[in-house]
Design a protein around this motif. Sequence first.
Motif, PDB file in Angstrom:
ATOM      1  N   SER A 184      32.488  42.701  55.036  1.00 20.59           N
ATOM      2  CA  SER A 184      31.408  42.371  53.898  1.00 20.59           C
ATOM      3  C   SER A 184      31.758  43.540  52.971  1.00 20.59           C
ATOM      4  O   SER A 184      32.412  44.428  53.121  1.00 20.59           O
ATOM      5  CB  SER A 184      30.074  42.409  54.451  1.00 20.59           C
ATOM      6  OG  SER A 184      29.806  43.804  55.034  1.00 20.59           O
ATOM      7  N   ASN A 208      40.228  38.352  54.306  1.00 14.13           N
ATOM      8  CA  ASN A 208      39.198  37.195  54.250  1.00 14.13           C
ATOM      9  C   ASN A 208      39.694  36.017  53.838  1.00 14.13           C
ATOM     10  O   ASN A 208      40.522  35.630  53.027  1.00 14.13           O
ATOM     11  CB  ASN A 208      37.977  37.843  53.560  1.00 14.13           C
ATOM     12  CG  ASN A 208      37.213  38.985  53.909  1.00 14.13           C
ATOM     13  OD1 ASN A 208      37.522  39.458  55.185  1.00 14.13           O
ATOM     14  ND2 ASN A 208      35.882  39.209  53.434  1.00 14.13           N
ATOM     15  N   TYR A 210      39.899  32.726  51.463  1.00 11.61           N
ATOM     16  CA  TYR A 210      39.605  32.479  50.152  1.00 11.61           C
ATOM     17  C   TYR A 210      40.351  31.247  49.906  1.00 11.61           C
ATOM     18  O   TYR A 210      41.465  31.357  50.111  1.00 11.61           O
ATOM     19  CB  TYR A 210      39.789  33.703  49.300  1.00 11.61           C
ATOM     20  CG  TYR A 210      39.512  33.570  48.144  1.00 11.61           C
ATOM     21  CD1 TYR A 210      38.246  33.924  47.553  1.00 11.61           C
ATOM     22  CD2 TYR A 210      40.546  33.206  46.878  1.00 11.61           C
ATOM     23  CE1 TYR A 210      37.777  33.779  46.101  1.00 11.61           C
ATOM     24  CE2 TYR A 210      39.977  33.396  45.613  1.00 11.61           C
ATOM     25  CZ  TYR A 210      38.822  33.274  45.240  1.00 11.61           C
ATOM     26  OH  TYR A 210      38.388  33.404  43.952  1.00 11.61           O
ATOM     27  N   TYR A 217      33.999  35.292  48.239  1.00 14.78           N
ATOM     28  CA  TYR A 217      34.640  36.714  47.723  1.00 14.78           C
ATOM     29  C   TYR A 217      34.144  36.966  46.272  1.00 14.78           C
ATOM     30  O   TYR A 217      34.464  38.140  45.888  1.00 14.78           O
ATOM     31  CB  TYR A 217      36.013  36.881  48.014  1.00 14.78           C
ATOM     32  CG  TYR A 217      36.751  38.223  48.149  1.00 14.78           C
ATOM     33  CD1 TYR A 217      36.961  38.750  49.402  1.00 14.78           C
ATOM     34  CD2 TYR A 217      37.104  38.900  47.268  1.00 14.78           C
ATOM     35  CE1 TYR A 217      37.501  40.022  49.647  1.00 14.78           C
ATOM     36  CE2 TYR A 217      37.714  40.061  47.188  1.00 14.78           C
ATOM     37  CZ  TYR A 217      37.787  40.629  48.443  1.00 14.78           C
ATOM     38  OH  TYR A 217      38.150  41.871  48.428  1.00 14.78           O
ATOM     39  N   ASP A 218      33.917  36.033  45.668  1.00 13.88           N
ATOM     40  CA  ASP A 218      34.028  36.036  44.018  1.00 13.88           C
ATOM     41  C   ASP A 218      32.926  37.106  43.336  1.00 13.88           C
ATOM     42  O   ASP A 218      33.179  37.261  42.178  1.00 13.88           O
ATOM     43  CB  ASP A 218      33.903  34.622  43.494  1.00 13.88           C
ATOM     44  CG  ASP A 218      34.889  33.844  43.374  1.00 13.88           C
ATOM     45  OD1 ASP A 218      36.021  34.316  43.161  1.00 13.88           O
ATOM     46  OD2 ASP A 218      35.083  32.526  43.295  1.00 13.88           O
ATOM     47  N   LEU A 221      32.311  41.221  46.708  1.00 11.50           N
ATOM     48  CA  LEU A 221      33.415  41.850  47.167  1.00 11.50           C
ATOM     49  C   LEU A 221      34.510  41.877  46.235  1.00 11.50           C
ATOM     50  O   LEU A 221      35.498  42.950  46.248  1.00 11.50           O
ATOM     51  CB  LEU A 221      34.008  40.915  48.502  1.00 11.50           C
ATOM     52  CG  LEU A 221      33.574  41.400  49.833  1.00 11.50           C
ATOM     53  CD1 LEU A 221      33.639  40.415  50.795  1.00 11.50           C
ATOM     54  CD2 LEU A 221      34.322  42.609  50.144  1.00 11.50           C
ATOM     55  N   LEU A 232      42.746  42.051  48.155  1.00  8.10           N
ATOM     56  CA  LEU A 232      42.336  40.926  48.984  1.00  8.10           C
ATOM     57  C   LEU A 232      43.804  40.107  49.431  1.00  8.10           C
ATOM     58  O   LEU A 232      44.598  39.958  48.738  1.00  8.10           O
ATOM     59  CB  LEU A 232      41.488  39.610  48.347  1.00  8.10           C
ATOM     60  CG  LEU A 232      41.191  38.381  49.032  1.00  8.10           C
ATOM     61  CD1 LEU A 232      40.640  38.645  50.143  1.00  8.10           C
ATOM     62  CD2 LEU A 232      40.491  37.355  48.196  1.00  8.10           C
TER      63      LEU A 232
END
Length: 347
Positions: A184, A208, A210, A217-218, A221, A232
């Motif tokens: 997170s 993560n 995506y 994630y947008d 993060l 990422l």
Amino acid sequence: MRKKPLGRTGLQVSELCLGSMTWGTQNSLQEGHAQIDRALERGVNFIDTAEMYPTTPISAGTTGRTEEIIGEWFAGTGRRGDVILATKHSGAGFKNARDGAPISAKTIPEAIEGSLRRLKTDCIDLYQFHWPNRGSYMFRKNWAYDPSGQNREETLAHMQESLEALQREVDRGTIRHFGLSNESAWGTAQWLRLSEAGHGPRAASIQNEYSLMCRLYDTDLAELGVNEDVGLLAFSPLAAGFLTGKYQGGAVPDGSRMAINGDLGGRKTGRAFEAVDAYLVIAHKHGLDPAQMALAWCLTRPFMCSAIFGATTPEQLDLALGAGFITLSDEVLDEIATVHKEHPMPY
């Protein structure tokens, strides 16, 4: 193929990363080796694996086999220096590794030694923690996520202990860099804070889920990743195959992930099929292969370091590799943004 910086490590990794979680079940040793050969030929220099792989399906009898397949490729080719290698510590709950013991100063060196032995190498370039000890909202747990049962002091003590253990491994030469997975924004920020306080290596990346259909994630993060240089590494950028269109109309191809895992880890919903239909319209309108469109879109994101893709056939592999050479038009990107607003979070 274009390269991007892996955090602040100084390493440059290909913006497509070869995933390996089918090697040892859906794919044989020979097929895995052929995939590595082909990916490197097309400019990929980054391979991701984990001590628990293969996962299609998971079984005690095959745990660790994927790392062994990669290790046998290194031993047979002598090309270890051509690959930036990432693997992962399974951590809590995975009974096939250290009886499900959580990540700790005790299990970190044990897990690394096991991976090094299977991979037939003396150093891992990027060593990742597969899941936070405290749990994660990934894999559809976000719908009922409740962190109120966490013990902050225990979590921070674990992070500090783990970073110090990782630093000992860096000093010993068994790993070069550290990465997170299924983390997170708060967790990543704490890892960074403790590292900057001198407790161990800085997190270089976060792996993560995506894709066009999973965009958790947008927000927070994304901001953290851009400002703190934590790239990422996107897993499931094709939404476990959904975005290829192969499951539309009730189709379940033999040997596919849906044939092995019926609900695709909670991804199989009515709204998911509707969203895929909308993305397929865009791809067909612009003469794009839908899988290549989905991967190429991931590569446009400002926080993306590398998108991890997997393949079970040579045809799938070549198709995915081709995405690294596609530029999506502004019109396509605008239409994708419209569909996302119409079909947010479809699973």
